[in-house]
Write a protein that holds these residues in place. Structure first.
Motif, mmCIF file in Angstrom:
data_model
loop_
_atom_site.group_PDB
_atom_site.id
_atom_site.type_symbol
_atom_site.label_atom_id
_atom_site.label_comp_id
_atom_site.label_asym_id
_atom_site.label_seq_id
_atom_site.Cartn_x
_atom_site.Cartn_y
_atom_site.Cartn_z
ATOM 1 N N GLU A 66 16.066 -6.198 -79.736
ATOM 2 C CA GLU A 66 17.353 -5.807 -78.823
ATOM 3 C C GLU A 66 17.776 -6.900 -77.765
ATOM 4 O OE1 GLU A 66 15.217 -2.036 -77.672
ATOM 5 O OE2 GLU A 66 15.568 -1.745 -79.967
ATOM 6 N N THR A 67 16.956 -7.448 -77.254
ATOM 7 C CA THR A 67 17.263 -8.548 -76.261
ATOM 8 C C THR A 67 18.206 -9.646 -76.736
ATOM 9 O OG1 THR A 67 15.259 -9.506 -76.103
ATOM 10 C CG2 THR A 67 15.374 -7.796 -74.700
ATOM 11 N N GLY A 68 17.756 -9.892 -78.130
ATOM 12 C CA GLY A 68 18.382 -11.111 -78.725
ATOM 13 C C GLY A 68 17.543 -12.255 -78.384
ATOM 14 N N GLU A 69 16.440 -12.077 -77.586
ATOM 15 C CA GLU A 69 15.807 -13.359 -77.025
ATOM 16 C C GLU A 69 15.173 -14.032 -78.216
ATOM 17 O OE1 GLU A 69 12.226 -14.053 -74.047
ATOM 18 O OE2 GLU A 69 13.433 -12.297 -73.450
ATOM 19 N N LEU A 70 14.195 -12.946 -78.966
ATOM 20 C CA LEU A 70 13.917 -13.759 -80.252
ATOM 21 C C LEU A 70 14.694 -14.497 -81.299
ATOM 22 C CD1 LEU A 70 11.145 -13.858 -81.706
ATOM 23 C CD2 LEU A 70 11.611 -11.695 -82.926
ATOM 24 N N VAL A 71 15.834 -13.963 -81.310
ATOM 25 C CA VAL A 71 17.023 -14.475 -82.184
ATOM 26 C C VAL A 71 17.231 -15.959 -81.883
ATOM 27 C CG1 VAL A 71 19.175 -14.169 -82.961
ATOM 28 C CG2 VAL A 71 17.643 -12.386 -83.065
ATOM 29 N N ARG A 72 17.467 -15.775 -80.151
ATOM 30 C CA ARG A 72 17.813 -17.020 -79.707
ATOM 31 C C ARG A 72 16.884 -18.174 -79.973
ATOM 32 N NH1 ARG A 72 19.895 -14.396 -75.737
ATOM 33 N NH2 ARG A 72 18.078 -14.350 -74.353
ATOM 34 N N LYS A 100 13.341 -24.944 -94.231
ATOM 35 C CA LYS A 100 14.011 -24.789 -92.975
ATOM 36 C C LYS A 100 15.177 -23.705 -93.074
ATOM 37 C CE LYS A 100 17.402 -27.026 -92.435
ATOM 38 N NZ LYS A 100 18.263 -28.333 -92.762
ATOM 39 N N ASN A 101 15.706 -23.716 -94.201
ATOM 40 C CA ASN A 101 16.773 -22.990 -94.634
ATOM 41 C C ASN A 101 16.374 -21.525 -94.266
ATOM 42 O OD1 ASN A 101 18.535 -25.217 -94.945
ATOM 43 N ND2 ASN A 101 18.328 -25.038 -97.109
ATOM 44 N N ALA A 102 15.233 -21.250 -94.451
ATOM 45 C CA ALA A 102 14.770 -19.843 -94.289
ATOM 46 C C ALA A 102 14.901 -19.184 -92.808
ATOM 47 C CB ALA A 102 13.395 -19.767 -94.775
ATOM 48 N N MET A 103 14.999 -20.068 -91.984
ATOM 49 C CA MET A 103 15.178 -19.615 -90.506
ATOM 50 C C MET A 103 16.434 -19.047 -90.179
ATOM 51 S SD MET A 103 12.916 -22.548 -88.431
ATOM 52 C CE MET A 103 12.658 -21.536 -87.232
ATOM 53 N N PRO A 104 17.470 -19.242 -90.717
ATOM 54 C CA PRO A 104 18.585 -18.269 -90.442
ATOM 55 C C PRO A 104 18.434 -17.013 -90.987
ATOM 56 C CG PRO A 104 19.440 -20.477 -91.032
ATOM 57 C CD PRO A 104 17.959 -20.471 -91.193
ATOM 58 N N PHE A 105 17.736 -16.880 -92.126
ATOM 59 C CA PHE A 105 17.688 -15.628 -92.606
ATOM 60 C C PHE A 105 16.547 -14.772 -91.689
ATOM 61 C CE2 PHE A 105 18.502 -18.149 -96.526
ATOM 62 C CZ PHE A 105 19.249 -16.983 -97.314
ATOM 63 N N LEU A 106 15.646 -15.600 -91.275
ATOM 64 C CA LEU A 106 14.744 -14.765 -90.434
ATOM 65 C C LEU A 106 15.525 -14.675 -89.082
ATOM 66 C CD1 LEU A 106 11.665 -14.657 -90.359
ATOM 67 C CD2 LEU A 106 11.471 -16.627 -89.101
ATOM 68 N N ALA A 107 16.316 -15.110 -88.572
ATOM 69 C CA ALA A 107 17.160 -15.018 -87.369
ATOM 70 C C ALA A 107 17.986 -13.649 -87.652
ATOM 71 C CB ALA A 107 17.865 -15.932 -87.132
ATOM 72 N N GLN A 108 18.480 -13.454 -88.997
ATOM 73 C CA GLN A 108 19.171 -12.259 -89.225
ATOM 74 C C GLN A 108 18.263 -10.918 -89.261
ATOM 75 O OE1 GLN A 108 20.996 -12.718 -93.114
ATOM 76 N NE2 GLN A 108 22.691 -13.621 -92.251
ATOM 77 N N LYS A 109 17.070 -11.164 -89.850
ATOM 78 C CA LYS A 109 16.134 -10.169 -89.885
ATOM 79 C C LYS A 109 15.903 -9.750 -88.444
ATOM 80 C CE LYS A 109 13.386 -9.789 -93.880
ATOM 81 N NZ LYS A 109 12.084 -10.444 -94.723
ATOM 82 N N ALA A 110 15.534 -10.673 -87.534
ATOM 83 C CA ALA A 110 15.094 -10.297 -85.974
ATOM 84 C C ALA A 110 16.184 -9.683 -85.499
ATOM 85 C CB ALA A 110 14.916 -11.853 -85.608
ATOM 86 N N GLU A 111 17.315 -9.925 -85.791
ATOM 87 C CA GLU A 111 18.562 -9.384 -85.152
ATOM 88 C C GLU A 111 18.456 -7.616 -85.175
ATOM 89 O OE1 GLU A 111 22.948 -10.774 -85.368
ATOM 90 O OE2 GLU A 111 21.741 -12.514 -85.661
ATOM 91 N N ALA A 112 18.004 -7.360 -86.263
ATOM 92 C CA ALA A 112 17.998 -6.098 -86.323
ATOM 93 C C ALA A 112 16.809 -5.333 -85.562
ATOM 94 C CB ALA A 112 17.519 -5.734 -88.053
ATOM 95 N N ILE A 113 15.808 -5.929 -85.160
ATOM 96 C CA ILE A 113 15.088 -5.296 -84.439
ATOM 97 C C ILE A 113 14.703 -5.935 -83.153
ATOM 98 C CG2 ILE A 113 13.253 -4.722 -86.393
ATOM 99 C CD1 ILE A 113 11.299 -7.333 -85.723
#
Lengths: 754, 84, 123
Positions: free
Chosen positions: A402-408, A387-400
């Motif tokens: 734009e809307t921030g929806e995926l990150v949320r 589960k700790n991997a998910m914040p990393f994933l969110a970080q990565k997602a932030e880069a691509i």
């Protein structure tokens, strides 16, 4: 080990625990009927269950114990300390035997001898000379060795133990709808049956045909339980006997073999001398019977069948068959020495028939092996880590994104999984929680035995035994507690005379207290003995160069006392000097610390000593603060972290080699982690990241490159070459697949000072 | 007719219930030596077996059987001995 | 194959026992009270076996058995009582009154089969 055996071992261990507790309580109050009953039941159940397996020495010994308890229960024998001693010894022996069973599925070779001696001692305590009566009372269930073949039942060719049923229906049986012969004929495993006419048949004309006069003998090879069940409607009209079949016959020992040889010779003579006499028929008949008996007792099968036309020829053939078996040890008997029998039987596993006799338990508790729970725990732990991997994933997602929806969304999912995995983990942790009483009650025995041996009067008081902690912790705690209790009894508590002279009660007290303290479990071992002379401790520490004069001068009384935990202070020869205290104190301390716990001591001369241990509730998942040093990630247990600060290098004060910094009016020594790990020095940095940690009440500042967020991780002990580096307490796998080394802070601080 | 009682023989056929004892017993007393044929007798109530043994009935058609009829034959001497 | 009488005030029990017995190839006559059972026996039923509940409105199962044992036609009939596991004293009582044995509720296929084998010719 098969499931039945596993169940037996586990159940017996519980019962032994129960029995020990009851025994010790009985010593306080010998008339406690409930405790006697409980003790008896426990021993009785062990005996009964052990009978399912071929652990004769165990069964026999426990049986002797049961008989003894039965007489105590009946009030025929008074409960004494002597009896308690032997019974406790019996329980100890059982524990040993269970260990052997668990390891080898069999008892060691010496078990028979040990069991024999112990049974004799137990039986010797049964005052009443009719000790045998107790044996016969519960013979049907207590059979270990089946009875020999009854005289009046013809020889049958059966394998294994069989049950002989003697069924004498009431004379009114027909009027309750019974058809006894039907019942006989439908007996499960029916091998043989016969009608036994009454001793006194009425003459033909006076028979009442509706009064039942006959009875029945039945031999069945079905499991005894099944047979008994079959006759349940008429249970008061039947008796059951287990009888030995040929293959179960005990091995012939030397005197028996000699006797059989003599018998054989006499039969030979008889047949030779009586040629063609009118008594010949009787002679051959009786010789036949004798030969069959001999054959059965040495496990030889007689062939061919008796030829009625030429019995003498058959008998000669039989004798020829028996002779070699008797001159040298019988092959069958020799191949099965008594000691080997249990192993053999266990190899085959209990017969299915016997399995049906497994006691069924009516409670709703599951008995699960701790390995399975460990597996579950590990999986839950891995889930938490994954589960700790998910914040990393969110970080990565932030880069691509734009809307921030995926990150949320990823963050929302992370929260959900976080919650579930935490609940899962705590649920599993709950399973692993056991009350401290599982070990604390054991020490009753230790206190009792030691006080008896040393002639001290000691009262053992336990408080908070319901306090729960992880099973691993509780189990590991047993050893340090034993040491502490031993120390208290051996060196802390005075003998009764001395205590009276000091104006104390004759009886000393050892008080063990368990309680939960925040996220840890605390354990206190308190005695009201003579306490520890802190001056002696300090003197010893100085003498051994474990501490310098300057340091000692700054120590408070309480701090000086903690020196007792220093490795090398309490060697054996130091014992007598140090008011007798300190045996293995450093060993205790290191055990506790290995578990991630802390230990502290307080003592007042003449009043007593208190040792407090604090341990984590669970060893499984820990929250770690991550720090970076020279491109490596390291974990520090979060409960050790006091604060994280950035400081200016100009604020560092130097004292000889040591660097220190003042934070919130405290002087905190610094540990340069880069230096410790032999990385390139980056001292040029103007701003230093300092993580202040607390080790045994002393604060130190770790100078690291970078702080990282906290993480939940399972710390696995170091294995292989890494285990030689005491600086690390273990490794943990992170969500992104990288490895985190958990720091062993105590070692790191020690390194710094030496 | 599961049981036929004549002066030549008693023939037992099928299963013989306890109620047949009412007729069988007097017949056995009156014909102590007359054979009792159990060739086609598949079973009998305990009371029937008991009365046959007690009266020392001369059984026919039970030799070579391995079922309940063995009880009627087994150890004739054994039963007789007990009767004295 | 035999003719069996079941006496129980619970239709569910009657139904399940009927279907079990029929599965073994027996024929069944049911009665929902002891009185009903006696009526049916007087009416010409000749069961080879009787199975009765203990507690019923009116006469109890034990009374029914005691009563039937007086009657020549039922002297030797196997009679079972339906009990629960805890009713050891009831079983003893029933045996005294003339019951042959008992079945423990809930009666399953195996239990019934065993009992029938023990008590009925060719059962």
């Amino acid at each position: 080990m098969n499931a039945l055996l596993t169940q037996f071992v586990a159940e017996s261990r519980d019962l032994i625990e129960t029995a020990s507790k009851a025994l010790l309580d009985l010593e306080q109050n010998a008339n406690d009927k409930d405790q006697i009953d409980q003790l008896f039941r426990a021993v009785h159940t062990i005996k009964g269950a052990s009978g399912l397996f071929e652990f004769q020495p165990l069964t026999k010994t426990v049986h002797a114990g049961e008989d003894l308890l039965d007489t105590i229960r009946a009030g025929d024998v008074a409960f004494t300390s002597e009896i308690a001693d032997v019974l406790l010894e019996m329980l100890d022996r059982c524990v040993e035997w269970l260990d052997q069973v668990e390891e080898n599925e069999a008892l060691n070779d010496n078990a028979a001898t040990i069991g024999e001696a112990l049974s004799d001692r137990l039986r010797a305590l049964i005052d009443t000379p009719v000790a045998g009566a107790a044996l016969t009372d519960d013979a049907p269930e207590a059979e270990e060795v089946a009875l020999s073949w009854p005289e009046d039942i013809p020889e049958l060719d059966v394998n294994g133990a069989v049950t002989l049923v003697r069924y004498t229906p009431s004379e009114n049986a027909f009027f309750t709808g019974d058809d006894p012969l039907r019942t006989v004929q439908s007996t499960p495993g029916l091998v043989w049956s016969r009608i036994v006419p009454p001793e006194d048949w009425p003459v033909s004309g006076e028979i009442d045909p509706f009064m039942l006069a006959i009875s029945f003998d039945i031999v069945s090879d079905a499991p005894p339980q099944e047979v008994e069940e079959h006759f349940s409607y008429v249970s008061d009209e039947v008796t059951f006997e287990a009888i030995a079949a040929a293959s179960d016959a005990p091995a012939l020992d030397e005197p028996l073999r000699a006797m059989a040889s003599a018998l054989l010779a006499s039969q030979r003579e008889l047949l030779a001398s009586d040629q063609a006499s009118p008594a010949e028929e009787h002679c051959t008949a009786s010789a036949g019977v004798v030969l069959r008996r001999i054959a059965r007792s040495i496990g030889v099968t007689l062939t061919p069948d008796l030829d009625p036309n030429n019995p003498r020829a058959t008998l000669d053939a039989w004798m020829a068959l028996l002779q070699p078996a008797l001159i040298k040890p019988a092959p069958v008997a020799a191949a099965k020495p008594v000691e080997a029998a249990p192993e053999e039987a266990v190899d085959d596993g209990p017969e299915p028939a016997k399995q049906s006799a497994t006691p069924t338990r009516a409670n709703s508790h599951l008995r699960v092996s701790s390995e399975r729970i460990d597996t579950l725990m590990n999986l839950a732990g891995e889930l938490i880590v994954a589960k700790n991997a998910m914040p990393f994933l969110a970080q990565k997602a932030e880069a691509i994104d734009e809307t921030g929806e995926l990150v949320r969304e990823i963050k929302a999912q992370h929260n959900t999984i976080n919650r579930i995995s935490e609940e899962l983990q705590s649920a599993i942790m709950q399973i692993r929680m056991v009350p401290m009483s599982t070990i604390l009650s054991r020490f009753n025995r230790l206190v009792r035995d030691m006080s008896r041996k040393l002639g001290k009067e000691i009262q053992y008081v336990v408080e908070g035994e319901d306090t729960e902690a992880d099973k691993a912790i509780v189990d590991e705690l047993a050893e340090p507690i034993v040491h502490l209790i031993r120390n208290s009894i051996d060196h802390g508590l005075e003998d009764p005379a001395m205590r009276e002279a000091c104006g104390k009660q004759r009886m000393g007290t050892i008080h063990v207290k368990a309680y939960q303290h925040e996220e840890s479990v605390a354990l206190e071992v308190i005695d009201d003995g003579k306490g520890i002379d802190v001056d002696t401790v300090v003197a010893k520490a100085l003498e051994r160069g474990l501490v310098d004069q300057e340091k000692v001068a700054n120590m408070s009384h309480a701090e000086a006392l903690q020196l007792i935990f220093l490795a090398g202070l309490s060697t054996k020869d130091a014992v007598s000097d140090l008011s007798g205290r300190g045996v293995g104190m450093d060993a205790v301390a290191s055990m506790v610390r290995r578990l991630g716990g802390t230990i502290a001591i307080s003592s007042e001369k003449g009043r007593g000593t208190k040792i407090t241990m604090k341990l984590p509730l669970s060893m499984a998942v820990q929250r770690l603060m991550m720090v970076e040093v020279g491109d490596g990630l390291y974990g520090v247990p979060i409960d050790r972290v006091v604060e994280s600060q950035k400081i200016k290098s100009s604020n560092i004060r130097r004292h000889r080699d040591a660097e220190m910094v003042v934070m919130r009016d405290r002087l905190i020594p610094l540990v340069r982690m880069r230096k410790l790990f032999a990385c390139d020095s980056s001292d040029a940095d103007d701003i230093l990241s300092v993580m202040v940690v607390d080790v045994d009440g002393r604060e130190s500042g770790l100078v690291v490159d970078k702080f990282h967020p906290g993480v939940d991780a399972i710390i696995k002990p170091m294995t292989g070459v890494l285990s030689n580096y005491p600086c690390y307490s273990g490794t943990a796998l992170l969500g992104d697949g990288s490895i985190l080394l958990a720091l062993n802070l105590r070692e790191i601080i020690e390194c710094q000072y030496h | 007719m599961p049981i036929s009682l004549t002066s030549e023989a008693a023939v037992l056929d099928g299963y013989i219930d306890i109620t047949e004892v009412d007729a069988l017993y007097p017949w056995l007393q009156d014909h102590p030596e007359t054979p009792v044929d159990v060739t086609d007798c598949t079973g009998a109530h305990t009371a029937v077996v008991q009365v046959l043994i007690a009266c020392g009935a001369s059984i026919q058609g039970a030799a070579d059987t391995t079922d309940w009829r063995q009880y009627l034959l087994a150890d004739r001497q054994f039963y007789a001995k007990k009767r004295t | 194959m035999a003719h069996v009488m079941i006496v129980d005030d619970s239709p569910t029990v009657l139904m399940s026992m009927e279907s079990l017995l029929q599965r073994f190839g027996h024929t069944v006559v049911s009665a929902n009270t002891a009185e009903d059972a006696v009526d049916k026996l007087r009416g010409g039923e000749e069961p080879k076996m009787l199975i009765t509940d203990l507690h019923m409105p009116g006469k109890s199962g034990i009374e029914l058995i005691g009563f039937l044992r007086q009657h020549p036609a039922h002297r030797f009939t196997p009679m079972l009582v339906l009990t629960t596991d805890s009713q050891q004293d009831r079983r003893d009582q029933a045996k005294k009154a003339g019951a042959t044995g008992w079945l423990t509720k809930p009666v399953d296929h195996k239990q019934l089969e065993t009992a029938l084998q023990k008590l009925l010719p060719n059962g």
